[in-house]
Design a protein around this motif. Structure first.
Motif, PDB file in Angstrom:
ATOM      1  N   UNK A 243      85.216 -72.330  59.850  1.00 15.38           N
ATOM      2  CA  UNK A 243      84.380 -72.789  59.052  1.00 15.38           C
ATOM      3  C   UNK A 243      83.433 -73.779  59.689  1.00 15.38           C
ATOM      4  N   UNK A 244      81.946 -73.407  59.272  1.00 15.69           N
ATOM      5  CA  UNK A 244      81.080 -74.001  59.979  1.00 15.69           C
ATOM      6  C   UNK A 244      81.167 -75.514  59.933  1.00 15.69           C
ATOM      7  N   UNK A 245      80.790 -76.391  60.960  1.00 14.12           N
ATOM      8  CA  UNK A 245      80.977 -77.521  60.854  1.00 14.12           C
ATOM      9  C   UNK A 245      82.226 -78.437  60.631  1.00 14.12           C
ATOM     10  N   UNK A 246      83.518 -77.385  60.666  1.00 13.75           N
ATOM     11  CA  UNK A 246      84.671 -77.918  60.284  1.00 13.75           C
ATOM     12  C   UNK A 246      85.598 -77.462  61.788  1.00 13.75           C
ATOM     13  N   UNK A 247      85.787 -76.426  61.634  1.00 13.29           N
ATOM     14  CA  UNK A 247      86.447 -75.632  62.985  1.00 13.29           C
ATOM     15  C   UNK A 247      87.191 -74.462  62.488  1.00 13.29           C
ATOM     16  N   UNK A 248      88.131 -73.937  63.243  1.00 16.73           N
ATOM     17  CA  UNK A 248      88.788 -72.724  62.942  1.00 16.73           C
ATOM     18  C   UNK A 248      90.221 -73.055  62.321  1.00 16.73           C
ATOM     19  N   UNK A 249      90.436 -72.420  61.133  1.00 14.77           N
ATOM     20  CA  UNK A 249      91.791 -72.874  60.537  1.00 14.77           C
ATOM     21  C   UNK A 249      92.448 -71.613  60.149  1.00 14.77           C
ATOM     22  N   UNK A 250      93.580 -71.701  59.499  1.00 17.12           N
ATOM     23  CA  UNK A 250      94.544 -71.031  58.829  1.00 17.12           C
ATOM     24  C   UNK A 250      95.306 -71.583  57.714  1.00 17.12           C
ATOM     25  N   UNK A 251      95.536 -70.960  56.656  1.00 12.22           N
ATOM     26  CA  UNK A 251      96.281 -71.503  55.787  1.00 12.22           C
ATOM     27  C   UNK A 251      97.609 -70.713  55.538  1.00 12.22           C
ATOM     28  N   UNK A 252      98.868 -71.493  55.649  1.00 14.63           N
ATOM     29  CA  UNK A 252     100.117 -70.876  56.272  1.00 14.63           C
ATOM     30  C   UNK A 252     101.365 -71.517  55.350  1.00 14.63           C
ATOM     31  N   UNK A 253     102.325 -70.680  55.214  1.00 17.58           N
ATOM     32  CA  UNK A 253     103.356 -70.998  54.535  1.00 17.58           C
ATOM     33  C   UNK A 253     104.611 -71.085  55.631  1.00 17.58           C
ATOM     34  N   UNK A 254     105.449 -71.866  55.579  1.00 14.71           N
ATOM     35  CA  UNK A 254     106.629 -72.009  56.492  1.00 14.71           C
ATOM     36  C   UNK A 254     107.438 -70.971  55.795  1.00 14.71           C
ATOM     37  N   UNK A 255     108.825 -70.572  56.580  1.00 13.88           N
ATOM     38  CA  UNK A 255     109.797 -69.722  55.918  1.00 13.88           C
ATOM     39  C   UNK A 255     110.209 -69.905  54.659  1.00 13.88           C
ATOM     40  N   UNK A 256     110.156 -71.159  54.323  1.00 15.26           N
ATOM     41  CA  UNK A 256     110.952 -71.539  52.902  1.00 15.26           C
ATOM     42  C   UNK A 256     109.675 -71.631  51.837  1.00 15.26           C
ATOM     43  N   UNK A 257     108.451 -71.470  52.181  1.00  8.70           N
ATOM     44  CA  UNK A 257     107.418 -71.425  51.216  1.00  8.70           C
ATOM     45  C   UNK A 257     106.584 -72.712  50.975  1.00  8.70           C
ATOM     46  N   UNK A 258     106.779 -73.825  52.013  1.00 11.99           N
ATOM     47  CA  UNK A 258     105.853 -74.891  51.821  1.00 11.99           C
ATOM     48  C   UNK A 258     104.615 -74.596  52.466  1.00 11.99           C
ATOM     49  N   UNK A 259     103.409 -75.028  51.907  1.00 14.42           N
ATOM     50  CA  UNK A 259     102.038 -74.665  52.419  1.00 14.42           C
ATOM     51  C   UNK A 259     101.516 -75.746  53.299  1.00 14.42           C
ATOM     52  N   UNK A 260     100.806 -75.339  54.470  1.00 15.93           N
ATOM     53  CA  UNK A 260     100.384 -76.488  55.287  1.00 15.93           C
ATOM     54  C   UNK A 260      98.757 -75.664  55.773  1.00 15.93           C
ATOM     55  N   UNK A 261      98.111 -76.322  56.419  1.00 11.64           N
ATOM     56  CA  UNK A 261      96.968 -75.689  57.212  1.00 11.64           C
ATOM     57  C   UNK A 261      97.095 -76.112  58.591  1.00 11.64           C
ATOM     58  N   UNK A 262      96.553 -75.235  59.322  1.00 15.54           N
ATOM     59  CA  UNK A 262      96.367 -75.398  60.864  1.00 15.54           C
ATOM     60  C   UNK A 262      95.026 -75.584  61.197  1.00 15.54           C
ATOM     61  N   UNK A 263      94.324 -76.555  61.716  1.00 13.79           N
ATOM     62  CA  UNK A 263      92.996 -76.520  62.153  1.00 13.79           C
ATOM     63  C   UNK A 263      92.649 -77.072  63.455  1.00 13.79           C
ATOM     64  N   UNK A 264      91.779 -76.041  64.379  1.00 17.89           N
ATOM     65  CA  UNK A 264      91.284 -76.483  65.599  1.00 17.89           C
ATOM     66  C   UNK A 264      89.877 -77.133  65.118  1.00 17.89           C
ATOM     67  N   UNK A 265      89.544 -78.311  65.147  1.00 18.74           N
ATOM     68  CA  UNK A 265      88.225 -79.007  64.746  1.00 18.74           C
ATOM     69  C   UNK A 265      87.236 -78.456  65.613  1.00 18.74           C
ATOM     70  N   UNK A 266      86.041 -78.489  65.196  1.00 20.13           N
ATOM     71  CA  UNK A 266      84.749 -78.380  65.970  1.00 20.13           C
ATOM     72  C   UNK A 266      84.703 -79.337  66.734  1.00 20.13           C
ATOM     73  N   UNK A 267      84.337 -79.290  67.983  1.00 28.03           N
ATOM     74  CA  UNK A 267      83.980 -80.190  68.821  1.00 28.03           C
ATOM     75  C   UNK A 267      82.626 -81.033  68.562  1.00 28.03           C
TER      76      UNK A 267
END
Length: 268
Positions: A243-267
């Protein structure tokens, strides 16, 4: 950015309601490098109160057994307030619902949980001896919060009135809509802590059309962390992608279905 200088209206805590505490602790330990510290166990050896997640010895979140009938596994986000009782009355006046009345947690602080008028669940924390999380905005910790809502204008009115948040809009790439950035009252934009985005109810399949908040966790390597999600029984719903100006991200679910996002921020 989120800091541990918890100004009123800023995110200060989060905890996970999970159907299986030990399984959740194992999953997030593998994905984010967290250690789990239990606060108690039953005679059968099963956690009943839950405990806290730690990264390098610092608290990064809480974990508890999901006990509410019909509730889905989810992360609950807490915002710092100076008076939980006054905030509770403000929620009622603004058309929200009080799910958990203000209550003291020993000397640590006072909390309450709510739903906004459209159904999005959130909580507040009035600090006592504990202001909030020990570690934020570092790999393996909370870096951002997001609200997906069916009515962006209504969400701005409710949360703006409740927390006096400052809002600014930015267009999403490809005409995909508008993303609203959130900054605590009276602070500069370098203290932005989250965003909200309007979506159709048909797109909020996780909650059957109800708005919801989710956390964004910083990671050093988004692809590697996303791979660990799937390896440990979770699901990657989107990404990893840049994502331009933000970083590299992934939208995820844990095994029970709770949502969270992983983000490696842009330098910077």
């Amino acid at each position: 950015m989120i800091t541990t200088e918890y100004a009123p209206g800023s995110p200060c805590w989060l905890d996970l309601g999970a159907p299986d505490v030990r399984a959740a602790a194992s999953f997030y330990g593998a994905v984010l490098g967290w250690d789990y510290e239990s606060m108690g166990a039953s005679e059968a050896g099963e956690d009943f109160e839950g405990g806290v997640f730690k990264k390098d010895g610092k608290v990064v979140g809480g974990l508890g057994k999901l006990t509410e009938e019909g509730a889905r596994p989810a992360w609950m986000l807490y915002y710092s307030v100076t008076d939980a009782d006054a905030t509770t009355e403000a929620v009622r006046r603004a058309g929200g619902t009080v799910r958990v009345e203000p209550m003291d947690l020993d000397e640590w602080g006072r909390m309450a949980q709510y739903s906004d008028p459209l159904g999005g669940q959130f909580a507040v924390w009035q600090p006592g001896t504990t202001a909030g999380l020990d570690l934020v905005d570092e790999p393996g910790s909370l870096a951002w919060v997001e609200l997906f809502t069916t009515d962006g204008a209504a969400a701005r009115e409710f949360y703006g009135g409740l927390f006096d948040w400052q809002f600014s809009d930015m267009p999403l790439p490809g005409g995909a809509g508008t993303y609203t950035l959130i900054t605590p009252a009276g602070l500069s934009e370098d203290r932005m802590h989250g965003g909200l985005m309007e979506m159709g109810a048909q797109d909020l399949t996780l909650t059957d059309g109800r708005p919801y908040w989710h956390p964004v966790f910083a990671v050093e390597d988004c692809d590697a962390a996303a791979a660990r999600v799937t390896e440990k029984g979770g699901e990657v719903q989107m990404g990893p992608q840049d994502m331009e100006g933000v970083g590299r991200l992934a939208v995820c679910l844990d095994p029970a279905g709770a949502e969270f996002v992983l983000l490696a921020p842009s330098e910077a």
